[in-house]
Design a protein around this motif. Structure first.
Motif, PDB file in Angstrom:
ATOM      1  N   ASP A   1      29.593 -19.707  18.128  1.00  0.00           N
ATOM      2  CA  ASP A   1      29.236 -19.229  16.756  1.00  0.00           C
ATOM      3  C   ASP A   1      30.110 -19.753  15.690  1.00  0.00           C
ATOM      4  O   ASP A   1      30.512 -18.949  14.912  1.00  0.00           O
ATOM      5  N   GLU A   2      30.522 -21.080  15.798  1.00  0.00           N
ATOM      6  CA  GLU A   2      31.238 -21.758  14.818  1.00  0.00           C
ATOM      7  C   GLU A   2      30.840 -22.888  14.240  1.00  0.00           C
ATOM      8  O   GLU A   2      30.070 -23.785  14.815  1.00  0.00           O
ATOM      9  N   ARG A   3      31.183 -23.419  13.153  1.00  0.00           N
ATOM     10  CA  ARG A   3      30.833 -24.751  12.575  1.00  0.00           C
ATOM     11  C   ARG A   3      32.016 -25.785  12.778  1.00  0.00           C
ATOM     12  O   ARG A   3      31.740 -27.033  12.840  1.00  0.00           O
ATOM     13  N   ILE A   4      33.294 -25.378  13.030  1.00  0.00           N
ATOM     14  CA  ILE A   4      34.374 -26.197  12.828  1.00  0.00           C
ATOM     15  C   ILE A   4      34.906 -26.330  14.339  1.00  0.00           C
ATOM     16  O   ILE A   4      35.325 -24.974  14.935  1.00  0.00           O
ATOM     17  N   ARG A   5      35.199 -27.398  14.895  1.00  0.00           N
ATOM     18  CA  ARG A   5      35.887 -27.281  16.259  1.00  0.00           C
ATOM     19  C   ARG A   5      37.185 -28.431  15.931  1.00  0.00           C
ATOM     20  O   ARG A   5      37.239 -29.666  15.713  1.00  0.00           O
ATOM     21  N   PRO A   6      38.335 -27.730  15.892  1.00  0.00           N
ATOM     22  CA  PRO A   6      39.497 -28.495  15.745  1.00  0.00           C
ATOM     23  C   PRO A   6      39.777 -29.406  17.047  1.00  0.00           C
ATOM     24  O   PRO A   6      39.450 -29.064  18.134  1.00  0.00           O
ATOM     25  N   LEU A   7      40.563 -30.486  16.777  1.00  0.00           N
ATOM     26  CA  LEU A   7      40.675 -31.292  17.707  1.00  0.00           C
ATOM     27  C   LEU A   7      42.093 -31.490  17.913  1.00  0.00           C
ATOM     28  O   LEU A   7      42.947 -31.414  17.197  1.00  0.00           O
ATOM     29  N   SER A   8      42.494 -31.920  19.381  1.00  0.00           N
ATOM     30  CA  SER A   8      43.663 -32.069  19.605  1.00  0.00           C
ATOM     31  C   SER A   8      43.871 -32.935  20.988  1.00  0.00           C
ATOM     32  O   SER A   8      42.864 -32.997  21.637  1.00  0.00           O
ATOM     33  N   HIS A   9      44.974 -33.655  21.318  1.00  0.00           N
ATOM     34  CA  HIS A   9      44.782 -34.506  22.481  1.00  0.00           C
ATOM     35  C   HIS A   9      44.612 -33.782  23.943  1.00  0.00           C
ATOM     36  O   HIS A   9      44.236 -34.321  24.759  1.00  0.00           O
ATOM     37  N   ASN A  10      45.183 -32.777  23.908  1.00  0.00           N
ATOM     38  CA  ASN A  10      45.015 -31.816  25.182  1.00  0.00           C
ATOM     39  C   ASN A  10      43.929 -31.519  25.655  1.00  0.00           C
ATOM     40  O   ASN A  10      43.626 -30.988  26.656  1.00  0.00           O
ATOM     41  N   LEU A  11      42.832 -31.437  24.670  1.00  0.00           N
ATOM     42  CA  LEU A  11      41.614 -31.174  24.952  1.00  0.00           C
ATOM     43  C   LEU A  11      40.916 -32.181  25.967  1.00  0.00           C
ATOM     44  O   LEU A  11      39.941 -31.880  26.580  1.00  0.00           O
ATOM     45  N   TYR A  12      41.692 -33.375  26.032  1.00  0.00           N
ATOM     46  CA  TYR A  12      40.925 -34.416  26.849  1.00  0.00           C
ATOM     47  C   TYR A  12      41.725 -34.495  28.093  1.00  0.00           C
ATOM     48  O   TYR A  12      41.377 -35.764  28.647  1.00  0.00           O
ATOM     49  N   VAL A  13      42.431 -33.740  28.643  1.00  0.00           N
ATOM     50  CA  VAL A  13      43.010 -33.735  29.905  1.00  0.00           C
ATOM     51  C   VAL A  13      42.243 -34.111  30.989  1.00  0.00           C
ATOM     52  O   VAL A  13      42.480 -34.683  32.022  1.00  0.00           O
ATOM     53  N   ASN A  14      41.106 -33.511  31.229  1.00  0.00           N
ATOM     54  CA  ASN A  14      40.008 -33.746  31.710  1.00  0.00           C
ATOM     55  C   ASN A  14      38.678 -34.678  31.534  1.00  0.00           C
ATOM     56  O   ASN A  14      37.805 -34.468  32.336  1.00  0.00           O
ATOM     57  N   GLY A  15      39.164 -35.309  30.692  1.00  0.00           N
ATOM     58  CA  GLY A  15      38.169 -36.474  30.383  1.00  0.00           C
ATOM     59  C   GLY A  15      37.284 -36.015  29.352  1.00  0.00           C
ATOM     60  O   GLY A  15      37.560 -35.362  28.321  1.00  0.00           O
ATOM     61  N   THR A  16      36.045 -36.677  29.547  1.00  0.00           N
ATOM     62  CA  THR A  16      34.778 -36.564  28.261  1.00  0.00           C
ATOM     63  C   THR A  16      34.532 -35.193  28.261  1.00  0.00           C
ATOM     64  O   THR A  16      34.439 -34.292  29.098  1.00  0.00           O
ATOM     65  N   ARG A  17      34.475 -34.761  26.899  1.00  0.00           N
ATOM     66  CA  ARG A  17      33.881 -33.350  26.473  1.00  0.00           C
ATOM     67  C   ARG A  17      32.554 -33.471  25.696  1.00  0.00           C
ATOM     68  O   ARG A  17      32.318 -33.501  24.701  1.00  0.00           O
ATOM     69  N   SER A  18      31.389 -33.708  26.511  1.00  0.00           N
ATOM     70  CA  SER A  18      30.177 -33.871  26.152  1.00  0.00           C
ATOM     71  C   SER A  18      29.432 -32.695  25.771  1.00  0.00           C
ATOM     72  O   SER A  18      29.788 -31.613  26.624  1.00  0.00           O
ATOM     73  N   PHE A  19      28.571 -32.821  24.907  1.00  0.00           N
ATOM     74  CA  PHE A  19      27.740 -31.246  24.848  1.00  0.00           C
ATOM     75  C   PHE A  19      26.118 -31.887  24.679  1.00  0.00           C
ATOM     76  O   PHE A  19      25.974 -33.087  24.282  1.00  0.00           O
ATOM     77  N   LYS A  20      25.411 -30.742  24.846  1.00  0.00           N
ATOM     78  CA  LYS A  20      24.096 -30.853  24.222  1.00  0.00           C
ATOM     79  C   LYS A  20      23.634 -29.710  23.806  1.00  0.00           C
ATOM     80  O   LYS A  20      24.170 -28.449  23.904  1.00  0.00           O
TER      81      LYS A  20
ATOM     82  N   GLY B   1      19.673 -38.109  15.017  1.00  0.00           N
ATOM     83  CA  GLY B   1      18.343 -38.555  15.139  1.00  0.00           C
ATOM     84  C   GLY B   1      17.858 -38.566  16.464  1.00  0.00           C
ATOM     85  O   GLY B   1      17.519 -37.186  16.856  1.00  0.00           O
ATOM     86  N   SER B   2      17.450 -39.331  17.181  1.00  0.00           N
ATOM     87  CA  SER B   2      16.698 -39.512  18.516  1.00  0.00           C
ATOM     88  C   SER B   2      17.697 -38.994  19.598  1.00  0.00           C
ATOM     89  O   SER B   2      16.973 -38.650  20.692  1.00  0.00           O
ATOM     90  N   PHE B   3      19.013 -38.672  19.441  1.00  0.00           N
ATOM     91  CA  PHE B   3      19.743 -38.479  20.627  1.00  0.00           C
ATOM     92  C   PHE B   3      20.106 -37.241  20.820  1.00  0.00           C
ATOM     93  O   PHE B   3      20.885 -36.591  19.885  1.00  0.00           O
ATOM     94  N   PRO B   4      19.733 -36.425  22.029  1.00  0.00           N
ATOM     95  CA  PRO B   4      20.128 -35.055  22.358  1.00  0.00           C
ATOM     96  C   PRO B   4      21.454 -34.888  22.931  1.00  0.00           C
ATOM     97  O   PRO B   4      21.869 -33.721  22.643  1.00  0.00           O
ATOM     98  N   PHE B   5      21.919 -35.929  23.363  1.00  0.00           N
ATOM     99  CA  PHE B   5      23.731 -35.996  23.937  1.00  0.00           C
ATOM    100  C   PHE B   5      24.581 -36.583  23.035  1.00  0.00           C
ATOM    101  O   PHE B   5      24.323 -37.628  22.497  1.00  0.00           O
ATOM    102  N   ILE B   6      25.722 -35.947  23.072  1.00  0.00           N
ATOM    103  CA  ILE B   6      26.864 -36.542  22.337  1.00  0.00           C
ATOM    104  C   ILE B   6      28.326 -36.409  23.176  1.00  0.00           C
ATOM    105  O   ILE B   6      28.624 -35.356  23.327  1.00  0.00           O
ATOM    106  N   ALA B   7      28.586 -37.590  23.704  1.00  0.00           N
ATOM    107  CA  ALA B   7      29.739 -37.568  24.496  1.00  0.00           C
ATOM    108  C   ALA B   7      30.802 -37.639  23.509  1.00  0.00           C
ATOM    109  O   ALA B   7      30.735 -38.439  22.543  1.00  0.00           O
ATOM    110  N   ASN B   8      31.840 -36.886  23.759  1.00  0.00           N
ATOM    111  CA  ASN B   8      33.163 -37.008  23.037  1.00  0.00           C
ATOM    112  C   ASN B   8      34.358 -37.097  23.853  1.00  0.00           C
ATOM    113  O   ASN B   8      34.602 -36.302  24.815  1.00  0.00           O
ATOM    114  N   TRP B   9      35.084 -38.140  23.559  1.00  0.00           N
ATOM    115  CA  TRP B   9      35.933 -38.692  24.586  1.00  0.00           C
ATOM    116  C   TRP B   9      37.378 -39.089  23.693  1.00  0.00           C
ATOM    117  O   TRP B   9      36.981 -39.870  22.939  1.00  0.00           O
ATOM    118  N   ALA B  10      38.362 -38.831  24.215  1.00  0.00           N
ATOM    119  CA  ALA B  10      39.561 -39.505  23.777  1.00  0.00           C
ATOM    120  C   ALA B  10      40.672 -39.395  24.916  1.00  0.00           C
ATOM    121  O   ALA B  10      40.375 -38.858  26.261  1.00  0.00           O
TER     122      ALA B  10
END
Length: 288
Positions: A182-201, A224-233
């Motif tokens: 229930d948030e609009r803001i997702r803070p980012l940090s490199h340790n979020l990606y220890v397990n790879g891609t953080r995709s969402f739908k 637009g037409s795209f239901p999935f967003i892959a987020n990777w770092a």
């Protein structure tokens, strides 16, 4: 060959190889990451006919196994320009002997880039020239600078959604974790990606933004037409990029391409156009 689109504020450079965006600027300020072999050696290749991977590295079609590399075949092929102007470009790719060994369909893929003010519209048109139903997905594997402004703290960066969201993130290998509640803001940090891609739908928002607390520059992505967003770092703090990748479908265990979640299927002789948009602005542009 690289081709440049531009208007009075936005400039885009696209390579024929992989129909890949290699530079994207607003008022001369670069949004895209510069490739580094140590972490990610591309910038924004076109993904087709899959986005993501088959976790076993192959799929089955008509009882025959076909290898399929991560994110498909288009990113390693040279496209042909079919039309070009100062603000619009269409690139085209068709099957050849190599593609038929891994994707046994006759196809035409057209990528259209069009500047409109401070927006970039990205459209894919896929034609099935085979005599059987053809499964496909498209997307972009776009890497943005993180931080955008060189001296910024990466931990001051975030994604901002149009609406408050409750989302889980997941990886191709079955790892699932909460992303936001229930948030609009997702803070980012490199340790979020220890397990790879953080995709969402399943997001309600039609757009999300990427920027930093002290950064004047913002990029807004309309899905637009795209239901999935892959987020990777990468988890390494000196890997200064973050990927936001809109896609039609996601990774799969198979066994066929038709089993992939979100896959589109074109009937023989049919075509489909899908797309998304990017908007670039400066916070200092906004008049309160």
């Amino acid at each position: 060959m690289e081709r440049v689109l531009k208007n009075n504020r936005v400039s885009l450079t696209v390579s024929d190889f992989g129909a890949e965006m290699t530079s994207l600027t607003l008022d001369g300020f670069e949004y895209l990451w510069s490739p580094n072999e140590a972490y990610y050696n591309r910038t924004s290749p076109c993904l087709f006919p899959i986005t993501g991977r088959f976790t076993e590295g192959f799929y089955t079609h008509k009882e025959k196994q076909y290898p399929m590399q991560l994110n498909g075949i288009a990113m390693e092929k040279t496209f042909k320009a079919t039309s070009a102007s100062e603000t619009e470009l269409t690139l085209e790719l068709c099957e050849d002997e190599d593609t038929l060994t891994v994707y046994p369909f006759n196809f035409t893929l057209q990528m259209n880039y069009r500047l409109e003010g401070q927006k970039l519209h990205i459209c894919y048109t896929v034609f099935n020239r085979s005599d059987e139903p053809m499964p496909y997905s498209v997307g972009n594997h776009t890497a943005y600078r993180w931080p955008l402004a060189e001296k910024d703290d990466p931990n001051s960066y975030f994604l901002r959604f149009e609406q408050a969201e409750t989302l889980e993130s997941f990886s191709p290998f079955g790892w699932i974790a909460p992303w936001m509640t229930d948030e609009r803001i997702r803070p980012l940090s490199h340790n979020l990606y220890v397990n790879g891609t953080r995709s969402f739908k399943g997001q309600k928002s039609e757009w999300l933004e990427y920027t930093g607390a002290n950064c004047d520059y913002v990029i807004r992505m309309y899905r637009g037409s795209f239901p999935f967003i892959a987020n990777w770092a990468r988890p390494e703090t000196d890997a200064n990029f973050i990927c936001l990748e809109p896609s039609l479908s996601i990774s799969s265990h198979g066994p066929t391409m038709f089993d992939r979640e979100g896959i589109h299927v074109l009937a023989p002789g049919c075509s489909e156009t899908v797309g998304y948009s990017l908007e670039f602005y400066r916070k200092s542009d906004i008049v309160l």
